[in-house]
Design a protein around this motif. Structure first.
Motif, mmCIF file in Angstrom:
data_model
loop_
_atom_site.group_PDB
_atom_site.id
_atom_site.type_symbol
_atom_site.label_atom_id
_atom_site.label_comp_id
_atom_site.label_asym_id
_atom_site.label_seq_id
_atom_site.Cartn_x
_atom_site.Cartn_y
_atom_site.Cartn_z
ATOM 1 N N ILE A 191 0.860 -1.184 0.000
ATOM 2 C CA ILE A 191 0.000 0.000 0.000
ATOM 3 C C ILE A 191 0.898 1.236 0.000
ATOM 4 N N GLU A 192 0.666 2.120 -0.963
ATOM 5 C CA GLU A 192 1.401 3.390 -1.020
ATOM 6 C C GLU A 192 0.402 4.536 -0.854
ATOM 7 N N GLU A 193 0.631 5.351 0.161
ATOM 8 C CA GLU A 193 -0.252 6.476 0.444
ATOM 9 C C GLU A 193 0.511 7.782 0.256
ATOM 10 N N ASN A 194 -0.045 8.656 -0.553
ATOM 11 C CA ASN A 194 0.550 9.967 -0.806
ATOM 12 C C ASN A 194 -0.403 11.051 -0.341
ATOM 13 N N PHE A 195 0.131 12.035 0.354
ATOM 14 C CA PHE A 195 -0.675 13.127 0.894
ATOM 15 C C PHE A 195 -0.024 14.453 0.525
ATOM 16 N N SER A 196 -0.802 15.349 -0.054
ATOM 17 C CA SER A 196 -0.303 16.678 -0.437
ATOM 18 C C SER A 196 -1.141 17.754 0.214
ATOM 19 N N ARG A 197 -0.457 18.724 0.821
ATOM 20 C CA ARG A 197 -1.120 19.913 1.361
ATOM 21 C C ARG A 197 -0.741 21.079 0.462
ATOM 22 N N ILE A 198 -1.750 21.806 -0.039
ATOM 23 C CA ILE A 198 -1.516 22.821 -1.076
ATOM 24 C C ILE A 198 -1.867 24.203 -0.550
ATOM 25 N N GLN A 199 -1.037 25.189 -0.924
ATOM 26 C CA GLN A 199 -1.364 26.577 -0.636
ATOM 27 C C GLN A 199 -0.627 27.487 -1.619
ATOM 28 N N GLY A 200 -1.166 28.665 -1.812
ATOM 29 C CA GLY A 200 -0.538 29.618 -2.724
ATOM 30 C C GLY A 200 -1.495 30.752 -3.058
ATOM 31 N N THR A 234 3.219 20.482 -0.181
ATOM 32 C CA THR A 234 3.961 19.811 0.882
ATOM 33 C C THR A 234 3.535 18.344 0.876
ATOM 34 N N ASN A 235 4.460 17.465 0.484
ATOM 35 C CA ASN A 235 4.116 16.074 0.217
ATOM 36 C C ASN A 235 4.615 15.124 1.299
ATOM 37 N N GLU A 236 3.824 14.091 1.557
ATOM 38 C CA GLU A 236 4.201 13.009 2.460
ATOM 39 C C GLU A 236 3.890 11.678 1.778
ATOM 40 N N ARG A 237 4.700 10.673 2.055
ATOM 41 C CA ARG A 237 4.489 9.352 1.447
ATOM 42 C C ARG A 237 4.721 8.262 2.481
ATOM 43 N N THR A 238 3.780 7.311 2.560
ATOM 44 C CA THR A 238 3.886 6.160 3.463
ATOM 45 C C THR A 238 3.688 4.888 2.647
ATOM 46 N N ILE A 239 4.610 3.934 2.793
ATOM 47 C CA ILE A 239 4.503 2.642 2.111
ATOM 48 C C ILE A 239 4.365 1.549 3.165
ATOM 49 N N THR A 240 3.338 0.723 3.012
ATOM 50 C CA THR A 240 3.075 -0.359 3.952
ATOM 51 C C THR A 240 3.212 -1.701 3.239
ATOM 52 N N VAL A 241 4.079 -2.567 3.757
ATOM 53 C CA VAL A 241 4.279 -3.907 3.206
ATOM 54 C C VAL A 241 4.088 -4.912 4.342
ATOM 55 N N ASP A 242 3.114 -5.812 4.177
ATOM 56 C CA ASP A 242 2.826 -6.823 5.213
ATOM 57 C C ASP A 242 2.631 -6.174 6.583
ATOM 58 N N ILE A 247 7.765 5.158 6.365
ATOM 59 C CA ILE A 247 7.556 6.548 5.928
ATOM 60 C C ILE A 247 8.793 7.016 5.181
ATOM 61 N N ARG A 248 8.591 7.348 3.919
ATOM 62 C CA ARG A 248 9.719 7.728 3.072
ATOM 63 C C ARG A 248 9.618 9.203 2.691
ATOM 64 N N PRO A 249 10.743 9.852 2.508
ATOM 65 C CA PRO A 249 10.699 11.272 2.139
ATOM 66 C C PRO A 249 10.099 11.458 0.749
ATOM 67 N N ALA A 250 9.289 12.478 0.607
ATOM 68 C CA ALA A 250 8.719 12.851 -0.685
ATOM 69 C C ALA A 250 9.065 14.311 -0.942
ATOM 70 N N GLU A 251 9.503 14.583 -2.127
ATOM 71 C CA GLU A 251 9.967 15.934 -2.452
ATOM 72 C C GLU A 251 8.808 16.924 -2.451
ATOM 73 N N ASN A 252 8.993 18.029 -1.729
ATOM 74 C CA ASN A 252 8.029 19.118 -1.799
ATOM 75 C C ASN A 252 8.214 19.863 -3.108
ATOM 76 N N LEU A 253 7.105 20.252 -3.728
ATOM 77 C CA LEU A 253 7.179 20.856 -5.051
ATOM 78 C C LEU A 253 6.491 22.209 -5.082
ATOM 79 N N LYS A 254 6.948 23.048 -5.985
ATOM 80 C CA LYS A 254 6.228 24.263 -6.344
ATOM 81 C C LYS A 254 5.766 24.103 -7.784
#
Length: 406
Positions: A191-200, A234-242, A247-254
């Motif tokens: 399971i790979e979960e990606n979460f982004s918080r957006i503002q601008g 502002t990105n976050e990524r969590t990978i679940t195996v068994d 929790i792995r780093p995810a690059e924040n983007l503009k």
């Protein structure tokens, strides 16, 4: 009474805009999601044409029209989305109900002020995909969320014929996407979960011009420009195996919110009929995905063409309610700017609508119908056939009139 209604709608909108799933489109997987906002119901009912000035309706596409308001106006709109999704081998149906906008416009002499909130884009999809020809692996993609805009605008009537306006917008929201990959017959998977918080922030400027070309007929024209802006993801990524989380780093983007220019013209007898056309050019080639590892899509500059108008049988009729109704219609075609499998995703729609006046007031109920098609079922893509029913309420009254007697 109207003020109490506005407060109630405002609270409802604030709660619903955070929780609603505003689309069922697989195309919302890409970019910033499915851009849903195409104007107030009365404008969408004319194919999106927004060139005409109006003294009792808020124009949410061109801030310059705020200076044309004669009464304080509160407007709110929502849509029932009904979509049939087709591929060459399958067909599914989806239904969503969304709140589209809430805004208030206040006239102050030559000045007009407006503010409100608009759900701008939505993410909402559920996709099942086989990973290989043996069908041993299956991947399921889910997504929800979107971007909302809070805006504050001002316009000034430079001359009797020319308005200038500008509005500032704060963009905010969250997008959550999840992918499940598992082997057929095996209970656990990845399971790979990606979460982004957006503002601008971004802003829009507009001009609106109208002039009498004869005693009966009026010529309208408008120009709207939104420069390119930046959205911070502002990105976050969590990978679940068994059942083991990593929790792995995810690059924040503009990401770039593309620049846009819209211009149009219209002609007609204001209290009888008017027709108009608009062209919108958007620099979508600068758009990117929320995560760098999303592949298979390219973006190109997009163009939208809108044609539409309205007809009022008898604006001053006392004997027939049907003659006082405003009947609207229009067509819209756009190249959305998304390219999949080297195929540009196109969108075409037919619009119809009515504005139903409320007896004894300047307020009305706006009802719009939209039927269209986006994408194609060929080239391993998805065709969306949609029928949307939109309802907008526009309450207009004098709020700040000075009392003559105490």
């Amino acid at each position: 009474m109207i003020k109490k209604i506005i407060v109630s709608f405002g609270l409802l909108f604030a709660i619903s805009s955070q929780a609603q799933e505003g689309t069922a489109s697989p195309y919302s997987f890409y970019g910033i999601g499915d851009v849903k906002f195409k104007g107030a119901v009365e404008n969408r009912s004319m194919g999106g044409v927004s060139v005409f000035s109006d003294s009792i309706h808020m124009n949410l596409q061109n801030p310059a029209h705020l200076a044309s308001l004669k009464l304080t106006t509160f407007t709110v709109g929502g849509t029932s989305l009904n979509t049939t999704l087709k591929t060459e081998n399958a067909k599914e149906k989806a239904r969503r109900v969304t709140l589209d906008y809430l805004a208030v416009g206040i006239p102050a002499g030559k000045l007009g002020i407006g503010f409100g909130v608009i759900p701008y884009s939505s993410v909402g999809y559920k996709i099942n995909q086989s990973a290989d020809e043996t069908n041993q692996f299956t991947t399921q993609y889910n997504g929800i969320g979107g971007i909302n805009k809070v805006f504050f605008g001002m316009a000034y009537k430079i001359t009797k014929k020319l308005n200038f306006g500008v509005d500032a917008q704060y963009n905010f929201g969250t997008i959550e996407t999840t992918s499940f990959r598992f082997l057929t017959g095996v209970q656990d998977g990845t399971i790979e979960e990606n979460f982004s918080r957006i503002q601008g922030f971004n802003f829009t400027t507009g001009l609106a011009y109208e002039t009498k070309v004869s005693k009966k007929y009026t010529l309208f024209s408008s120009l709207v420009y939104s420069p390119e802006a930046k959205l911070q993801f502002t990105n976050e990524r969590t990978i679940t195996v068994d059942d083991q989380e990593d929790i792995r780093p995810a690059e924040n983007l503009k990401l770039n919110l593309p620049s846009k220019i819209m211009f149009g013209a219209g002609f007609g007898e204001v209290k009888k009929w008017v027709v108009g056309a608009e062209i919108t050019l958007q620099q979508n080639s600068d758009l990117k995905n929320r995560f760098d590892d999303i592949t298979g899509v390219k973006f190109e500059n997009s163009t939208r063409y809108s044609l539409g108008g309205y007809f009022i049988p008898n604006y001053n009729s006392f004997s027939s309610y049907l003659k006082k109704i405003t009947y609207r219609g229009g067509l819209r075609y756009e190249n959305t700017g998304m390219v999949l499998q080297n195929k540009s995703i196109e969108d075409f729609a037919v619009n119809l609508g009515v504005s139903l006046p409320l007896s004894g007031t300047f307020s009305n109920v706006n009802v719009g119908f939209e039927m269209g098609k986006r994408g194609t079922k060929y080239f391993n893509l998805i065709e969306e056939n949609y029928f949307n029913l939109s309802v907008g309420l526009s309450f207009s009254d004098k709020w700040f009139e000075r009392r003559k007697f105490n």
